[in-house]
Write a protein that holds these residues in place. Structure first.
Motif, PDB file in Angstrom:
ATOM      1  N   GLY A   8      45.537  44.116 -17.233  1.00 16.26           N
ATOM      2  CA  GLY A   8      45.211  43.607 -18.568  1.00 16.26           C
ATOM      3  C   GLY A   8      46.187  44.126 -19.619  1.00 16.26           C
ATOM      4  O   GLY A   8      46.688  43.374 -20.454  1.00 16.26           O
ATOM      5  N   LEU A   9      46.484  45.431 -19.513  1.00 14.42           N
ATOM      6  CA  LEU A   9      47.417  46.042 -20.461  1.00 14.42           C
ATOM      7  C   LEU A   9      48.807  45.428 -20.319  1.00 14.42           C
ATOM      8  O   LEU A   9      49.470  45.108 -21.306  1.00 14.42           O
ATOM      9  CB  LEU A   9      47.512  47.561 -20.221  1.00 14.42           C
ATOM     10  CG  LEU A   9      46.317  48.428 -20.608  1.00 14.42           C
ATOM     11  CD1 LEU A   9      46.536  49.863 -20.146  1.00 14.42           C
ATOM     12  CD2 LEU A   9      46.121  48.406 -22.118  1.00 14.42           C
ATOM     13  N   LEU A  10      49.231  45.260 -19.064  1.00 13.47           N
ATOM     14  CA  LEU A  10      50.564  44.710 -18.803  1.00 13.47           C
ATOM     15  C   LEU A  10      50.654  43.252 -19.253  1.00 13.47           C
ATOM     16  O   LEU A  10      51.665  42.836 -19.815  1.00 13.47           O
ATOM     17  CB  LEU A  10      50.924  44.847 -17.326  1.00 13.47           C
ATOM     18  CG  LEU A  10      51.188  46.283 -16.844  1.00 13.47           C
ATOM     19  CD1 LEU A  10      51.289  46.323 -15.333  1.00 13.47           C
ATOM     20  CD2 LEU A  10      52.444  46.862 -17.469  1.00 13.47           C
ATOM     21  N   ASP A  11      49.569  42.501 -19.030  1.00 13.59           N
ATOM     22  CA  ASP A  11      49.545  41.098 -19.467  1.00 13.59           C
ATOM     23  C   ASP A  11      49.684  41.016 -20.987  1.00 13.59           C
ATOM     24  O   ASP A  11      50.423  40.182 -21.510  1.00 13.59           O
ATOM     25  CB  ASP A  11      48.236  40.418 -19.039  1.00 13.59           C
ATOM     26  CG  ASP A  11      48.291  39.956 -17.590  1.00 13.59           C
ATOM     27  OD1 ASP A  11      49.385  39.991 -17.006  1.00 13.59           O
ATOM     28  OD2 ASP A  11      47.230  39.585 -17.060  1.00 13.59           O
ATOM     29  N   ALA A  12      48.971  41.907 -21.682  1.00 16.18           N
ATOM     30  CA  ALA A  12      49.025  41.918 -23.146  1.00 16.18           C
ATOM     31  C   ALA A  12      50.443  42.279 -23.611  1.00 16.18           C
ATOM     32  O   ALA A  12      50.977  41.671 -24.534  1.00 16.18           O
ATOM     33  CB  ALA A  12      48.007  42.910 -23.697  1.00 16.18           C
ATOM     34  N   GLU A  13      51.038  43.269 -22.942  1.00 19.39           N
ATOM     35  CA  GLU A  13      52.396  43.679 -23.309  1.00 19.39           C
ATOM     36  C   GLU A  13      53.389  42.552 -23.068  1.00 19.39           C
ATOM     37  O   GLU A  13      54.305  42.331 -23.850  1.00 19.39           O
ATOM     38  CB  GLU A  13      52.843  44.889 -22.467  1.00 19.39           C
ATOM     39  CG  GLU A  13      52.167  46.158 -22.887  1.00 19.39           C
ATOM     40  CD  GLU A  13      53.166  47.272 -23.186  1.00 19.39           C
ATOM     41  OE1 GLU A  13      54.383  47.068 -23.000  1.00 19.39           O
ATOM     42  OE2 GLU A  13      52.713  48.345 -23.589  1.00 19.39           O
ATOM     43  N   SER A  65      64.292  43.604 -25.661  1.00 18.14           N
ATOM     44  CA  SER A  65      63.049  42.940 -25.290  1.00 18.14           C
ATOM     45  C   SER A  65      63.113  42.352 -23.884  1.00 18.14           C
ATOM     46  O   SER A  65      62.120  42.371 -23.166  1.00 18.14           O
ATOM     47  CB  SER A  65      62.711  41.834 -26.286  1.00 18.14           C
ATOM     48  OG  SER A  65      62.328  42.403 -27.502  1.00 18.14           O
ATOM     49  N   SER A  66      64.281  41.828 -23.509  1.00 13.81           N
ATOM     50  CA  SER A  66      64.418  41.277 -22.156  1.00 13.81           C
ATOM     51  C   SER A  66      64.253  42.388 -21.128  1.00 13.81           C
ATOM     52  O   SER A  66      63.616  42.207 -20.091  1.00 13.81           O
ATOM     53  CB  SER A  66      65.795  40.646 -21.946  1.00 13.81           C
ATOM     54  OG  SER A  66      66.066  39.725 -22.952  1.00 13.81           O
ATOM     55  N   GLU A  71      60.836  45.281 -17.175  1.00 13.46           N
ATOM     56  CA  GLU A  71      60.099  46.500 -16.816  1.00 13.46           C
ATOM     57  C   GLU A  71      58.627  46.175 -16.583  1.00 13.46           C
ATOM     58  O   GLU A  71      57.994  46.723 -15.670  1.00 13.46           O
ATOM     59  CB  GLU A  71      60.218  47.543 -17.932  1.00 13.46           C
ATOM     60  CG  GLU A  71      61.536  48.288 -17.909  1.00 13.46           C
ATOM     61  CD  GLU A  71      61.761  49.118 -19.179  1.00 13.46           C
ATOM     62  OE1 GLU A  71      62.877  49.621 -19.342  1.00 13.46           O
ATOM     63  OE2 GLU A  71      60.828  49.248 -19.997  1.00 13.46           O
ATOM     64  N   ILE A  72      58.092  45.305 -17.441  1.00 12.64           N
ATOM     65  CA  ILE A  72      56.687  44.909 -17.302  1.00 12.64           C
ATOM     66  C   ILE A  72      56.479  44.159 -15.976  1.00 12.64           C
ATOM     67  O   ILE A  72      55.554  44.451 -15.224  1.00 12.64           O
ATOM     68  CB  ILE A  72      56.234  44.042 -18.506  1.00 12.64           C
ATOM     69  CG1 ILE A  72      56.244  44.894 -19.783  1.00 12.64           C
ATOM     70  CG2 ILE A  72      54.848  43.453 -18.263  1.00 12.64           C
ATOM     71  CD1 ILE A  72      56.156  44.098 -21.080  1.00 12.64           C
ATOM     72  N   ALA A 101      49.626  55.028 -22.458  1.00 10.57           N
ATOM     73  CA  ALA A 101      50.517  54.881 -23.613  1.00 10.57           C
ATOM     74  C   ALA A 101      51.644  53.897 -23.315  1.00 10.57           C
ATOM     75  O   ALA A 101      52.004  53.071 -24.145  1.00 10.57           O
ATOM     76  CB  ALA A 101      51.090  56.239 -24.010  1.00 10.57           C
ATOM     77  N   ILE A 102      52.227  54.002 -22.118  1.00 10.73           N
ATOM     78  CA  ILE A 102      53.332  53.123 -21.726  1.00 10.73           C
ATOM     79  C   ILE A 102      53.034  52.557 -20.340  1.00 10.73           C
ATOM     80  O   ILE A 102      53.535  53.062 -19.334  1.00 10.73           O
ATOM     81  CB  ILE A 102      54.682  53.905 -21.663  1.00 10.73           C
ATOM     82  CG1 ILE A 102      54.781  54.919 -22.801  1.00 10.73           C
ATOM     83  CG2 ILE A 102      55.873  52.952 -21.652  1.00 10.73           C
ATOM     84  CD1 ILE A 102      55.908  55.917 -22.633  1.00 10.73           C
ATOM     85  N   PRO A 103      52.208  51.501 -20.287  1.00 11.41           N
ATOM     86  CA  PRO A 103      51.786  50.977 -18.977  1.00 11.41           C
ATOM     87  C   PRO A 103      52.940  50.550 -18.068  1.00 11.41           C
ATOM     88  O   PRO A 103      52.800  50.588 -16.850  1.00 11.41           O
ATOM     89  CB  PRO A 103      50.917  49.767 -19.339  1.00 11.41           C
ATOM     90  CG  PRO A 103      50.562  49.926 -20.769  1.00 11.41           C
ATOM     91  CD  PRO A 103      51.651  50.726 -21.397  1.00 11.41           C
ATOM     92  N   ALA A 104      54.070  50.174 -18.656  1.00  7.39           N
ATOM     93  CA  ALA A 104      55.171  49.667 -17.833  1.00  7.39           C
ATOM     94  C   ALA A 104      56.121  50.767 -17.372  1.00  7.39           C
ATOM     95  O   ALA A 104      57.112  50.487 -16.702  1.00  7.39           O
ATOM     96  CB  ALA A 104      55.950  48.602 -18.596  1.00  7.39           C
ATOM     97  N   THR A 105      55.820  52.011 -17.706  1.00  8.94           N
ATOM     98  CA  THR A 105      56.757  53.077 -17.340  1.00  8.94           C
ATOM     99  C   THR A 105      56.859  53.241 -15.826  1.00  8.94           C
ATOM    100  O   THR A 105      55.892  53.013 -15.094  1.00  8.94           O
ATOM    101  CB  THR A 105      56.366  54.429 -17.983  1.00  8.94           C
ATOM    102  OG1 THR A 105      57.453  55.328 -17.800  1.00  8.94           O
ATOM    103  CG2 THR A 105      55.109  55.006 -17.361  1.00  8.94           C
TER     104      THR A 105
END
Ligand code: ZN
Length: 115
Positions: A8-13, A65-66, A71-72, A101-105
């Motif tokens: 969910g977090l990653l989808d939002a990001e 951003s790309s 990363e996401i 804090a940083i779901p894509a890390t």
């Protein structure tokens, strides 16, 4: 952390990064068109250099951003193959606080500090 919450977090990001990217690309097109309209043939034209500066800023923001988007996507792929939450450098566990804090890390706080 619950994989569904992470997803969910990653989808939002991703939605946020995609929208940002689209608006910056539109802005870049407008800036490029404006530069063409100005006939940027006068290098001393202050308007022209402002546009060139803005264009440079936009290009680097778009690149950032790309990168964030990929990363996401990589984080989602790790979620799918079950390696999410594990540091890609030291293979240690990434703390939940950091993931929230940083779901894509992809690196733990220690490895991030060594960057
Ligand atoms: Zn690490």
């Amino acid at each position: 952390m619950d994989p569904d919450i992470v997803r969910g977090l990653l989808d939002a990001e991703r939605a946020e990064a995609t929208a940002l990217l689209a608006s910056m690309r539109a802005r870049l097109t407008a800036v490029v068109d404006a530069a063409v309209d100005e006939h940027a043939d006068d290098e001393h034209d202050p308007e022209g250099s402002t546009l060139a500066f803005e264009r440079g800023q936009l290009v680097s923001q778009i690149e950032r951003s790309s990168r964030r988007l990929s990363e996401i996507d990589a984080a989602v792929a790790r979620l799918d193959d079950g390696t999410y939450g594990r540091c890609v450098r030291c293979e240690g566990e990434i703390s939940e606080v950091r993931l929230e804090a940083i779901p894509a890390t992809e690196v733990c706080i220690t490895c991030a500090g060594r960057r």
